[in-house]
Scaffold this motif. Structure first.
Motif, short mmCIF file in Angstrom:
data_model
loop_
_atom_site.label_atom_id
_atom_site.label_comp_id
_atom_site.label_asym_id
_atom_site.label_seq_id
_atom_site.Cartn_x
_atom_site.Cartn_y
_atom_site.Cartn_z
N ASP A 59 -17.35 -81.09 -79.01
CA ASP A 59 -15.72 -81.26 -78.76
C ASP A 59 -15.08 -82.09 -79.75
O ASP A 59 -14.14 -81.75 -80.25
N SER A 60 -15.63 -83.26 -80.25
CA SER A 60 -14.95 -83.74 -81.54
C SER A 60 -14.85 -82.94 -82.62
O SER A 60 -13.70 -83.31 -83.11
N ILE A 61 -15.72 -82.09 -82.80
CA ILE A 61 -15.65 -81.38 -84.01
C ILE A 61 -14.62 -80.19 -83.84
O ILE A 61 -13.83 -79.97 -84.76
N ALA A 62 -14.51 -79.85 -82.60
CA ALA A 62 -13.54 -78.65 -82.13
C ALA A 62 -12.17 -79.25 -82.47
O ALA A 62 -11.10 -78.73 -83.00
N ARG A 63 -11.81 -80.46 -81.88
CA ARG A 63 -10.39 -81.28 -82.04
C ARG A 63 -10.06 -81.44 -83.54
O ARG A 63 -9.13 -81.40 -84.03
N ALA A 64 -11.29 -81.88 -84.43
CA ALA A 64 -11.03 -82.06 -85.72
C ALA A 64 -10.48 -80.78 -86.57
O ALA A 64 -9.91 -80.68 -87.47
N LEU A 65 -11.16 -79.86 -85.97
CA LEU A 65 -10.81 -78.32 -86.57
C LEU A 65 -9.64 -77.62 -85.88
O LEU A 65 -9.25 -76.47 -86.09
N ASN A 66 -8.98 -78.32 -85.03
CA ASN A 66 -7.80 -78.03 -84.39
C ASN A 66 -8.28 -76.67 -83.63
O ASN A 66 -7.33 -75.48 -83.65
N THR A 67 -9.37 -76.73 -82.73
CA THR A 67 -9.63 -75.36 -81.85
C THR A 67 -10.13 -76.03 -80.47
O THR A 67 -10.22 -77.23 -80.53
N THR A 68 -10.79 -75.11 -79.98
CA THR A 68 -11.58 -75.58 -78.73
C THR A 68 -12.97 -75.31 -78.83
O THR A 68 -13.42 -74.51 -79.59
N THR A 69 -13.68 -75.99 -77.98
CA THR A 69 -15.19 -75.85 -77.93
C THR A 69 -15.56 -74.61 -77.48
O THR A 69 -16.32 -73.71 -78.15
N PRO A 70 -14.93 -73.96 -76.67
CA PRO A 70 -15.24 -72.54 -76.17
C PRO A 70 -15.01 -71.51 -77.32
O PRO A 70 -15.82 -70.55 -77.39
#
Length: 127
Positions: A59-70
């Motif tokens: 989740d942290s990586i997804a937020r940092a990449l401006n996307t979602t985990t799914p």
């Protein structure tokens, strides 16, 4: 000899994370800082098959990449790895020949032959 193949699939989250990071022109250091994770963790995730990652870190990586985990998970399927394992078939040739002949028959006829064979085999095994 008949060849049996077993396919197993695994996704590679690291490849998808790396792709997205590069697309956004971020370094591993940038992503580590934005996600509050270590550079070593990001590096290991991207370069190895070790995909042991908690949902919180993903989740942290997804937020940092401006996307979602799914979204990361779904896109990671594009990089799925298919492993083919060959297994030796130790079935005797005569059994393969019988099975081949049964496959050529109509299903009801093959069923009658199989039932007859089972009765015959049981009778022979009594002795």
């Amino acid at each position: 000899m008949e060849r049996v193949e077993i396919y197993s699939m695994s996704i590679n989250l690291g490849k998808e994370i790396c792709r997205r990071r590069r697309e956004q022109k971020l370094t591993q250091e940038d992503l580590a800082e934005l996600s509050d994770l270590s550079v070593n963790f990001i590096s290991r995730l991207e370069r190895t098959k070790n995909q042991n990652i908690s949902i919180q870190k993903l989740d942290s990586i997804a937020r940092a990449l401006n996307t979602t985990t799914p979204d990361i998970i779904m896109n990671a399927y594009r990089f799925k790895e298919v492993k083919v394992e060959n297994h030796q078939d130790n079935t005797p040739v005569f059994i393969k020949k019988v099975l081949n002949e049964l496959r050529k028959m109509a299903p009801d006829k093959a069923e009658r032959v199989c039932k007859s064979f089972i009765v015959l085999a049981k009778e022979i095994n009594k002795d």
